[in-house]
Design an enzyme around this catalytic site. Structure first.
Site, PDB file in Angstrom:
ATOM      1  N   HIS A 121       1.015  -1.219  -0.016  1.00  0.00           N
ATOM      2  CA  HIS A 121      -0.127  -0.016  -0.206  1.00  0.00           C
ATOM      3  C   HIS A 121       0.940   1.173   0.051  1.00  0.00           C
ATOM      4  CE1 HIS A 121      -3.392  -2.568   1.877  1.00  0.00           C
ATOM      5  NE2 HIS A 121      -3.382  -2.329   0.555  1.00  0.00           N
ATOM      6  N   GLY A 125      -2.491  -2.089  -8.146  1.00  0.00           N
ATOM      7  CA  GLY A 125      -3.354  -3.065  -7.370  1.00  0.00           C
ATOM      8  C   GLY A 125      -5.036  -2.804  -7.714  1.00  0.00           C
ATOM      9  N   ASP A 167      -3.874  -6.811  -8.248  1.00  0.00           N
ATOM     10  CA  ASP A 167      -4.074  -7.636  -7.221  1.00  0.00           C
ATOM     11  C   ASP A 167      -4.719  -9.091  -7.823  1.00  0.00           C
ATOM     12  OD1 ASP A 167      -3.202  -5.659  -5.337  1.00  0.00           O
ATOM     13  OD2 ASP A 167      -5.362  -5.332  -4.824  1.00  0.00           O
ATOM     14  N   ASP A 174      -1.161  -1.648   4.623  1.00  0.00           N
ATOM     15  CA  ASP A 174      -1.700  -0.521   5.603  1.00  0.00           C
ATOM     16  C   ASP A 174      -2.928  -0.697   6.344  1.00  0.00           C
ATOM     17  OD1 ASP A 174      -2.249   1.783   7.451  1.00  0.00           O
ATOM     18  OD2 ASP A 174      -1.956   3.141   5.473  1.00  0.00           O
ATOM     19  N   HIS A 176      -9.854  -0.902  -2.389  1.00  0.00           N
ATOM     20  CA  HIS A 176     -10.013  -2.237  -2.910  1.00  0.00           C
ATOM     21  C   HIS A 176      -9.693  -3.413  -1.944  1.00  0.00           C
ATOM     22  CE1 HIS A 176      -5.897  -0.951  -2.951  1.00  0.00           C
ATOM     23  NE2 HIS A 176      -5.558  -2.125  -3.291  1.00  0.00           N
ATOM     24  N   ASP A 236     -10.134  -7.087  -2.494  1.00  0.00           N
ATOM     25  CA  ASP A 236      -9.059  -7.645  -3.270  1.00  0.00           C
ATOM     26  C   ASP A 236      -7.917  -7.810  -2.365  1.00  0.00           C
ATOM     27  OD1 ASP A 236     -10.629  -6.635  -5.321  1.00  0.00           O
ATOM     28  OD2 ASP A 236      -9.407  -4.920  -5.997  1.00  0.00           O
ATOM     29  N   ARG A 281      -6.086 -14.802   1.102  1.00  0.00           N
ATOM     30  CA  ARG A 281      -6.970 -15.999   1.193  1.00  0.00           C
ATOM     31  C   ARG A 281      -6.334 -17.018   0.341  1.00  0.00           C
ATOM     32  NH1 ARG A 281     -10.784 -18.762  -1.299  1.00  0.00           N
ATOM     33  NH2 ARG A 281     -11.019 -17.356  -2.945  1.00  0.00           N
TER      34      ARG A 281
END
Length: 152
Positions: free
Chosen positions: A10, A64, A69, A89, A96, A99, A105
Site C-alpha cells: 500500500h 493493485g 491484485d 496499511d 479495494h 482484493d 486468502r
C-alpha cells in the site's frame, strides 16, 4: 531454483518494501519479482541504483486497484507464485479491501508463504527452506476435493 515472488505494498508502506528489497537484494537476485504497478517501478529503480543492470527481472503488473491484485491472485491459483510479500496499511480501509483480502486468502489456500510485514518477510527469506531444492510445497487436498465436488 528460480523463485517467483509477488511484491505488493500500500502507498504508506511502499518505502518500507523498497527498503526490504534493497536489504535482501542478494537473496532476491535469482528470483523473478512480480509487482503491482507503482511498487514495481519503485523496486526496479531502487535495485538499478543499487546494482546497476545486474538486477533480477522485475515484472510490473497493473496497479493493485486497477487489477494488479487480481493478476497476482490468478498467478497464485495457477501455481506460478512461490511467495507473497504484501506490506499492508492496516490503519486505513482501502478502496479495494476485498482484493487485498482475496490475495491473502489465496496465499493461505494454496499454501504459499506470505508476509504482511517486514519481520515475517525476513523470517521467510532467511529460512533454510527458502533455498532448499528438496522442499516441496504441499497443495492442500481440499482444493482437489473442491474441484471434484458433486453438485446436486
Amino acid at each position: 531454483m528460480i523463485k517467483n515472488i509477488a511484491l505488493v505494498a500500500h502507498d504508506s508502506r511502499k518505502d518500507e518494501l523498497v527498503s526490504w528489497v534493497k536489504f535482501n537484494a542478494g537473496s532476491l537476485s535469482e528470483c523473478n519479482l512480480y509487482c503491482t504497478g507503482t511498487t514495481g517501478r519503485l523496486i526496479r529503480d531502487a535495485l538499478t541504483a543499487l546494482r546497476g543492470e545486474d538486477i533480477p527481472p522485475v515484472i510490473c503488473l497493473l496497479s493493485g486497484p486497477l487489477g494488479g491484485d487480481f493478476e497476482i491472485g490468478a498467478m497464485i491459483a495457477e501455481g506460478k507464485i512461490d511467495m507473497l510479500v504484501f506490506f499492508c496499511d492496516n490503519l486505513i480501509m482501502q478502496g479495494h479491501q476485498n482484493d487485498v483480502m482475496g490475495l491473502t486468502r489465496l496465499a493461505s489456500l494454496y499454501n504459499i508463504p506470505f508476509a504482511t510485514n517486514r519481520s515475517t518477510a525476513d523470517f521467510i527469506i532467511s529460512s533454510p527452506l527458502y533455498k532448499s531444492r528438496e522442499y516441496q510445497r504441499i497443495i492442500p487436498s481440499c482444493i482437489e476435493s473442491y474441484k471434484n465436488r458433486k453438485l446436486q
